[in-house]
Every structure is written in structure tokens, then in C-alpha cells.
Write a protein that holds these residues in place. Structure first.
Motif, PDB file in Angstrom:
ATOM      1  N   UNK A  83      -2.295  -8.596  12.909  1.00 22.17           N
ATOM      2  CA  UNK A  83      -1.255  -9.428  12.260  1.00 22.17           C
ATOM      3  C   UNK A  83      -0.610  -8.604  11.132  1.00 22.17           C
ATOM      4  N   UNK A  84       0.706  -8.529  11.133  1.00 26.46           N
ATOM      5  CA  UNK A  84       1.422  -7.626  10.207  1.00 26.46           C
ATOM      6  C   UNK A  84       1.221  -7.984   8.733  1.00 26.46           C
ATOM      7  N   UNK A  85       0.786  -9.224   8.476  1.00 26.84           N
ATOM      8  CA  UNK A  85       0.573  -9.619   7.058  1.00 26.84           C
ATOM      9  C   UNK A  85      -0.633  -8.894   6.448  1.00 26.84           C
ATOM     10  N   UNK A  86      -1.521  -8.393   7.302  1.00 25.15           N
ATOM     11  CA  UNK A  86      -2.732  -7.728   6.763  1.00 25.15           C
ATOM     12  C   UNK A  86      -2.341  -6.465   5.993  1.00 25.15           C
ATOM     13  N   UNK A  87      -1.522  -5.602   6.608  1.00 21.89           N
ATOM     14  CA  UNK A  87      -1.094  -4.366   5.916  1.00 21.89           C
ATOM     15  C   UNK A  87      -0.266  -4.718   4.680  1.00 21.89           C
ATOM     16  N   UNK A  88       0.535  -5.774   4.805  1.00 24.93           N
ATOM     17  CA  UNK A  88       1.362  -6.207   3.669  1.00 24.93           C
ATOM     18  C   UNK A  88       0.463  -6.647   2.509  1.00 24.93           C
ATOM     19  N   UNK A  89      -0.583  -7.386   2.833  1.00 23.76           N
ATOM     20  CA  UNK A  89      -1.519  -7.862   1.781  1.00 23.76           C
ATOM     21  C   UNK A  89      -2.291  -6.683   1.191  1.00 23.76           C
ATOM     22  N   UNK A  90      -2.789  -5.802   2.046  1.00 17.12           N
ATOM     23  CA  UNK A  90      -3.620  -4.685   1.561  1.00 17.12           C
ATOM     24  C   UNK A  90      -2.807  -3.765   0.644  1.00 17.12           C
ATOM     25  N   UNK A  91      -1.486  -3.671   0.923  1.00 22.26           N
ATOM     26  CA  UNK A  91      -0.619  -2.791   0.109  1.00 22.26           C
ATOM     27  C   UNK A  91      -0.538  -3.252  -1.348  1.00 22.26           C
ATOM     28  N   UNK A  92      -0.965  -4.504  -1.613  1.00 22.51           N
ATOM     29  CA  UNK A  92      -0.951  -4.979  -3.010  1.00 22.51           C
ATOM     30  C   UNK A  92      -2.191  -4.486  -3.766  1.00 22.51           C
ATOM     31  N   UNK A  93      -3.147  -3.906  -3.042  1.00 21.60           N
ATOM     32  CA  UNK A  93      -4.398  -3.500  -3.728  1.00 21.60           C
ATOM     33  C   UNK A  93      -4.879  -2.116  -3.316  1.00 21.60           C
ATOM     34  N   UNK A  94      -4.120  -1.427  -2.447  1.00 22.81           N
ATOM     35  CA  UNK A  94      -4.505  -0.077  -2.012  1.00 22.81           C
ATOM     36  C   UNK A  94      -3.257   0.660  -1.537  1.00 22.81           C
ATOM     37  N   UNK A  95      -3.411   1.969  -1.305  1.00 26.13           N
ATOM     38  CA  UNK A  95      -2.310   2.742  -0.720  1.00 26.13           C
ATOM     39  C   UNK A  95      -2.436   2.654   0.788  1.00 26.13           C
ATOM     40  N   UNK A  96      -1.397   2.151   1.445  1.00 22.33           N
ATOM     41  CA  UNK A  96      -1.466   1.960   2.901  1.00 22.33           C
ATOM     42  C   UNK A  96      -0.721   3.096   3.616  1.00 22.33           C
ATOM     43  N   UNK A  97      -1.362   3.688   4.627  1.00 21.17           N
ATOM     44  CA  UNK A  97      -0.721   4.692   5.470  1.00 21.17           C
ATOM     45  C   UNK A  97      -0.843   4.231   6.926  1.00 21.17           C
ATOM     46  N   UNK A  98       0.275   4.046   7.606  1.00 19.63           N
ATOM     47  CA  UNK A  98       0.265   3.751   9.045  1.00 19.63           C
ATOM     48  C   UNK A  98       0.498   5.087   9.756  1.00 19.63           C
ATOM     49  N   UNK A  99      -0.532   5.556  10.502  1.00 21.31           N
ATOM     50  CA  UNK A  99      -0.490   6.902  11.065  1.00 21.31           C
ATOM     51  C   UNK A  99      -0.712   6.885  12.571  1.00 21.31           C
ATOM     52  N   UNK A 100       0.000   7.759  13.267  1.00 18.30           N
ATOM     53  CA  UNK A 100      -0.134   7.871  14.723  1.00 18.30           C
ATOM     54  C   UNK A 100      -0.776   9.207  15.085  1.00 18.30           C
ATOM     55  N   UNK A 101      -1.707   9.174  16.032  1.00 15.26           N
ATOM     56  CA  UNK A 101      -2.362  10.413  16.464  1.00 15.26           C
ATOM     57  C   UNK A 101      -1.396  11.262  17.285  1.00 15.26           C
ATOM     58  N   UNK A 102      -0.504  10.600  18.025  1.00 15.45           N
ATOM     59  CA  UNK A 102       0.436  11.355  18.865  1.00 15.45           C
ATOM     60  C   UNK A 102       1.313  10.409  19.667  1.00 15.45           C
ATOM     61  N   UNK A 103       2.258  10.997  20.379  1.00 11.62           N
ATOM     62  CA  UNK A 103       3.256  10.159  21.075  1.00 11.62           C
ATOM     63  C   UNK A 103       2.761   9.733  22.450  1.00 11.62           C
TER      64      UNK A 103
END
Ligand code: JD8
Length: 232
Positions: free
Chosen positions: A121-141
Motif C-alpha cells: 500500500x503506497x501510504x506505507x512509504x509515505x508514512x515512513x518518510x515522516x520518520x526515516x529516509x526512504x529510498x525506492x530502489x530497483x535491482x534492474x530492468x
């Protein structure tokens, strides 16, 4: 370095107990902990997913278990000087690179959130960004079935850069991508094998010539295989 991994497949990370990462854990260089997301559910079926709002195929990971999982792993960070870095592996993320591995190797606390199904659920990253540095990372295409494989690869790339992890720090300096180039060809004994010889320059004892040859080979290999690395 403290590392937390949250996943519905904790057994995926038994790899943390072998090889480089295993040694790091045993040496105390890395405090790696794996958490089963289902431990943060409260229903009889330990439910972690539900149908997507707006319709569509597949299931979405519910926010509540993730919220409790982050409360548990980030709880002690409230007083930390540097907020934790939380990595969400995703095919839609920024491409994971050696440069990012170096960045993350400096973080005092890394948390990896392994999604499954159609994602979290996209709200999780949004919530976590209020208390940590969030990085959304891809291993490859390419598309994987979840974040676990990506996290195992990222963990190896990151933890091998932690001082004390690799026996010979020199080996990290010269490897592929360390200087933006691919690695030069490497050889060992015997000098001739099945009619194939080791390049004479490598047996010349002339360190200057060896260094020049290796640089030239690295540039040629990079130009041939990964010309994109030479742009800009
Ligand atoms: C297939 N299924 C529907 C389409 C969207 C992805 C989903 C599966 N899935 C769920 C969580 C999750 C996290 C990472 C990745 C991932 N795929 N490729 C990468 N380089 C990845 C990274 N890093 C895939 C994931």
C-alpha cells in the motif's frame, strides 16, 4: 551497522548466515535482523494482503502490519542522531548502483521492506518518510515476484563495502564499477593453458606497463560492453 529486513519469507535470508555476510554478523561488524511481517498481524489467518482499491488484478499488501513492523524496527531510532534509511525494493525504483551501495554502506541503520503480490500500500512509504529516509530502489530492468532477491543482492553489495568486511580493501578499489569502468581481464597460473597464453605484459614485472595495459583494457571493455558508463 544495524540492518533490519522485513519479509513474509524470512527463510529467504538464511543466506545471511553464510559467506561474507555470515562472517560480518559473527564479527559484530553487522547487526542483521530478519523479521516475519506476519508477526505483526493479529487475525487467525495472519493476513497481510487484500484486494486493490479501484480494482485490478492481484492483491496489495495491507498497511497495518507494515506500520507495526516499522514501529518495532524504527522505534529505537527516535533518539538516533541520523534517521534510519528505509529501502523499498521496487521495479519502479531508482536503479541500484555501486555508487548507491557506497552511500548505503555509510548508513548506521538500514531497513529493507520486502514487498510481495502487487506491492505494498503506497501510504506505507509515505508514512515512513515522516520518520526515516526512504529510498525506492530497483535491482534492474526486469520484473521479480518480490523484493527478497533484490535485497539479498543489495545486502551483499553494501555490506562488502563496510570497513573490515573484505580481507584486502585494495580488491574493492580495482573492481568493476569502482572507478566507473568495467574490470580488466584477469589471469593466474599456468602461463599457457590449452594453447592460450597469459598476455606477456602481465609477466613482464613492469608495474607501470601492467597498470597502463589494465586501464586500456578496462576502457576498451567498457566501451564495447557498457558504452553508457562512458557518457557524461
Ligand atoms: C510482479 N508484481 C507485479 C508488478 C510489480 C511487481 C510485483 C512483484 N513485486 C512485489 C514487490 C516487489 C519488489 C521488487 C520487485 C522487483 N522486480 N524487479 C526488480 N528489479 C525489483 C526490485 N528491486 C518486484 C516486486
Amino acid at each position: 551497522m544495524r540492518i533490519d529486513v522485513v519479509t513474509i519469507f524470512p527463510d529467504f535470508f538464511s543466506v545471511l548466515d553464510v559467506s561474507l555476510l555470515g562472517r560480518a554478523r559473527q564479527s559484530g561488524l553487522v547487526d542483521a535482523r530478519v523479521h516475519d511481517l506476519r508477526a505483526f498481524t493479529h487475525d487467525r489467518h495472519r493476513t497481510v494482503d487484500d484486494t486493490p482499491y479501484g480494482g485490478g488484478a492481484g492483491m496489495v499488501m495491507k498497511p497495518e502490519p507494515w506500520g507495526e513492523a516499522f514501529d518495532a524496527v524504527l522505534g529505537t531510532d527516535a533518539s538516533a542522531q541520523t534517521p534510519a534509511t528505509v529501502v523499498f525494493p521496487s521495479p519502479a525504483g531508482e536503479r541500484f548502483t555501486q555508487a548507491i551501495a557506497h552511500e548505503l554502506a555509510e548508513a548506521p541503520h538500514l531497513v529493507f521492506a520486502c514487498g510481495r503480490y502487487e506491492g505494498i500500500d503506497s501510504r506505507v512509504a509515505e508514512h515512513v518518510a515522516t520518520r526515516a529516509t526512504v529510498r525506492e530502489l530497483s535491482l534492474g530492468d526486469y520484473v521479480l515476484n518480490g523484493g527478497e532477491v533484490a535485497v539479498v543482492a543489495m545486502l551483499e553489495a553494501i555490506t562488502r563495502l563496510v570497513p573490515g568486511m573484505v580481507g584486502n580493501p585494495e580488491s574493492i578499489v580495482e573492481e568493476s564499477h569502482a572507478d566507473g569502468l568495467l574490470e580488466y581481464p584477469i589471469y593466474t597460473k599456468p602461463a599457457t593453458w590449452r594453447g592460450l597464453d597469459v598476455p606477456d605484459v602481465l609477466r613482464s614485472g613492469d608495474h607501470g606497463k601492467v597498470a597502463a595495459w589494465r586501464r586500456e583494457q578496462a576502457i576498451e571493455r567498457t566501451r564495447r560492453v557498457r558504452p553508457d558508463l562512458l557518457e557524461g
